[in-house]
Write an enzyme that holds these catalytic residues in place. Structure first.
Site, short mmCIF file in Angstrom:
data_model
loop_
_atom_site.label_atom_id
_atom_site.label_comp_id
_atom_site.label_asym_id
_atom_site.label_seq_id
_atom_site.Cartn_x
_atom_site.Cartn_y
_atom_site.Cartn_z
N CYS A 1 0.90 -7.08 61.33
CA CYS A 1 2.17 -7.44 60.69
C CYS A 1 2.46 -6.47 59.56
CB CYS A 1 2.11 -8.83 60.08
SG CYS A 1 1.60 -10.06 61.22
N ASN B 1 -3.52 -10.72 67.04
CA ASN B 1 -3.88 -9.41 66.50
C ASN B 1 -5.04 -9.44 65.50
OD1 ASN B 1 -2.26 -10.64 64.55
ND2 ASN B 1 -1.56 -8.69 63.76
N GLU C 1 4.51 -17.21 58.87
CA GLU C 1 4.14 -15.83 58.54
C GLU C 1 4.61 -15.00 59.73
OE1 GLU C 1 3.46 -13.34 56.31
OE2 GLU C 1 2.47 -15.14 55.55
N GLU D 1 -0.26 -17.10 52.13
CA GLU D 1 -1.62 -17.40 52.52
C GLU D 1 -2.55 -16.65 51.59
OE1 GLU D 1 -2.21 -18.15 56.87
OE2 GLU D 1 -0.88 -16.42 56.92
C1 UN1 Z 1 -1.58 -9.33 59.96
O1 UN1 Z 1 -1.35 -8.27 60.52
O2 UN1 Z 1 -0.97 -10.35 60.28
O3 UN1 Z 1 -3.44 -6.44 55.27
C2 UN1 Z 1 -2.64 -9.52 58.93
C3 UN1 Z 1 -3.92 -6.26 56.39
C4 UN1 Z 1 -4.92 -7.24 56.90
C5 UN1 Z 1 -4.27 -8.50 57.38
C6 UN1 Z 1 -3.12 -8.25 58.33
N1 UN1 Z 1 -5.85 -7.55 55.85
O4 UN1 Z 1 -3.58 -5.32 57.09
#
Ligand code: UN1
Length: 496
Positions: free
Chosen positions: A284, A152, A250, A463
């Site tokens: 995420c 993603n 993660e 991270e």
């Molecule tokens: C993710 O979806 O694993 O905070 C990372 C955010 C992005 C990173 C997402 N800077 O939505």
């Protein structure tokens, strides 16, 4: 049109092993082939580990500021290539172009941030309990680490891991998600073009099921950094435990946005649309639960539904598009299954819910932005869907809103919209999550802050931010006794 052919990148060379099976990636909007790749075998994975192991001593001994400069050069190359690679991200993964450029920008930001770490990598100096004795800590690399990444964020998540691993002096075997292998190969190419020595970063493409075991079982791999689904994360964690490897996980999220009755509703609505349907809900950090205070429930929902109908789904390269396709056929199936589950378990479908099948959508994987009125116990309100599906929940008051927000197994991101400073601070305290936003949606973390979550979202590491180096270093404690006599700690110290 056929896609570009890529090899594995091992020992500083792009190699296509004879008789290797191949697989391809496809544009999820059009079905066009993007690239063709080597389906690596366990033997190829071991070859990559050999290369990383051989490169380790001299990379470890390369001064950290020099390692940092290499990251800066990589960042500069990604900046030059931002537009071209942004288009590749859109074509291979499906996110709309501004978000794809953001993916590249997040890579650049992090590389620049981590480059500075080459001049820090700080340890501590602390007093000794004995005279004429000096105590300090130094950070040392772990050795060879495996980086396993999702589809993603096809450039930034790999860069979060690779840049942090490299600046700390580790060498890397990188296994990206198969559906975005061209993006991964172009990330690796940027490091190679920046002058990274052979063997320091190696790319193997292919199925995790085939090469994963070779990485997880090899005693030379000391650390594993994985972003992806909770089930795979659990398997990796358990399998790597046998080799006492460190594992950074993660995993998923089910991120809530609470909108209180005193919130600026227009602001909350803009935030919600971005948080829930940006990247077609495939972050995420995506807002997958909207918890509305009952006093504004009807008004807000009505305005939300009206806006959702007007979201433009389409070609992610077209600047007029708000939402592109989902990641591919597997993702499409999973999302449609969850929509069916939602209907079956009695949640009320208020918008969307269907795959778009008429031309020009018929060649791709497009799902309408979907809104359910749900109850907290529904599966669609507790399990990660990873798509444009929002569960709307009703709360009587702040306490109930927080109870609902915290009532899931995940804890990555969270958000509250309120104009009460007291409630904002209480939410920062109360929400069980690694990230809390006030008057902003659940997505959009910046690289100089730690990123990660609680509960099933991860196993405690973070991270990004200055703590990113913790995952990739071992700390050595050093005691230097310049007293010229034997001093016994805990036995000799002056009475205290
Ligand atoms: C993710 O979806 O694993 O905070 C990372 C955010 C992005 C990173 C997402 N800077 O939505």
């Amino acid at each position: 049109m056929t896609g570009t052919e890529y090899g594995l990148y091992i020992q500083g060379r792009w190699t296509t092993p004879a008789s290797a099976a191949r697989f391809s990636t496809f544009n999820p909007a059009t079905g066009e082939e993007i690239g063709s790749f080597v389906a690596a075998t366990p033997a190829h994975a071991r070859g990559a580990i050999d290369a990383a192991q051989a490169a380790f001593p001299s990379w470890r001994d390369t001064p950290a500021p020099v390692r940092g400069s290499l990251l800066l050069r990589t960042a500069a190359l990604l900046r030059e290539r931002k537009e071209a690679l942004g288009r590749l991200v859109t074509r291979e993964m499906g996110k709309i172009l501004p978000e794809a450029r953001g993916d590249l920008q997040e890579s650049i930001d992090f590389l620049e941030y981590m480059a500075g770490e080459g001049r820090r990598l700080a340890g501590e100096t602390v007093p000794s309990e004995l005279p004429s004795k000096f105590c300090l800590t130094v950070r040392q690399p772990k050795g060879v680490v495996a980086v396993i990444t999702p589809w993603n964020f096809p450039t930034s998540i790999p860069n979060w891991k690779i840049a942090a691993a490299l600046v700390c002096g580790n060498t890397v075997v990188f296994k990206p998600a198969s559906t975005v292998a061209a993006c991964a190969a172009e990330v690796v190419r940027a490091y190679a073009d920046a002058g990274l020595p052979p063997g320091v970063l190696n790319l193997i493409t292919g199925s995790g099921g085939t090469v994963g075991g070779a990485l997880l079982d090899d005693p030379r791999i000391r650390g594993i950094s994985f972003t992806g689904g909770v089930e795979t994360g659990r398997e990796i964690y358990v399998r790597a435990a046998r080799g006492i490897k460190t594992v950074h996980l993660e995993l998923g999220g089910k991120n809530p946005m609470i909108v209180m009755e005193d919130a600026r509703l227009d602001l909350a609505l803009e935030g919600l649309l971005f948080g829930a349907f940006g990247t077609a809900g495939q972050r995420c950090t995506a807002t997958s639960r909207l918890i509305l205070h009952e006093a504004i429930y009807d008004t807000f929902l009505e305005r939300l539904l009206e806006r959702v109908q007007r979201l433009r789904i389409g070609d992610p390269l077209d600047p007029a598009t708000d939402m592109g396709p989902v990641g591919g056929p597997d993702q499409e199936r999973r999302i449609l299954d969850y929509i069916a589950i939602g209907e079956k378990e009695g949640a009320l479908l208020r918008a969307g819910g269907k795959k778009l099948t008429a031309p020009p959508f018929d060649r791709g994987h497009f799902i309408e932005p979907t809104v359910f009125e749900a109850r907290p116990e529904h599966r669609i309100a507790t399990e990660e869907i990873f798509g444009p599906v929002l569960a709307v929940l009703r709360a009587r008051d702040y306490e109930e809103a927080v109870r609902i927000a915290n009532g899931v197994d995940y804890g990555l991101s969270s958000s509250i919209y309120t104009s009460s400073i007291e409630r904002a601070f209480r939410a920062v305290h109360d929400l069980e999550a690694g990230i809390t936003y006030v008057n902003a949606p659940t997505i959009g973390a910046e690289v100089q802050l730690p990123f990660g979550g609680v509960k099933n979202t991860g196993n405690g590491g973070r991270e990004a931010g200055s703590v990113a180096i913790d995952e990739f270093t071992e700390i050595k404690s050093v005691f230097i006794d310049y007293s010229n006599r034997l001093q016994k700690a805990q036995i000799d110290p002056p009475a205290g």
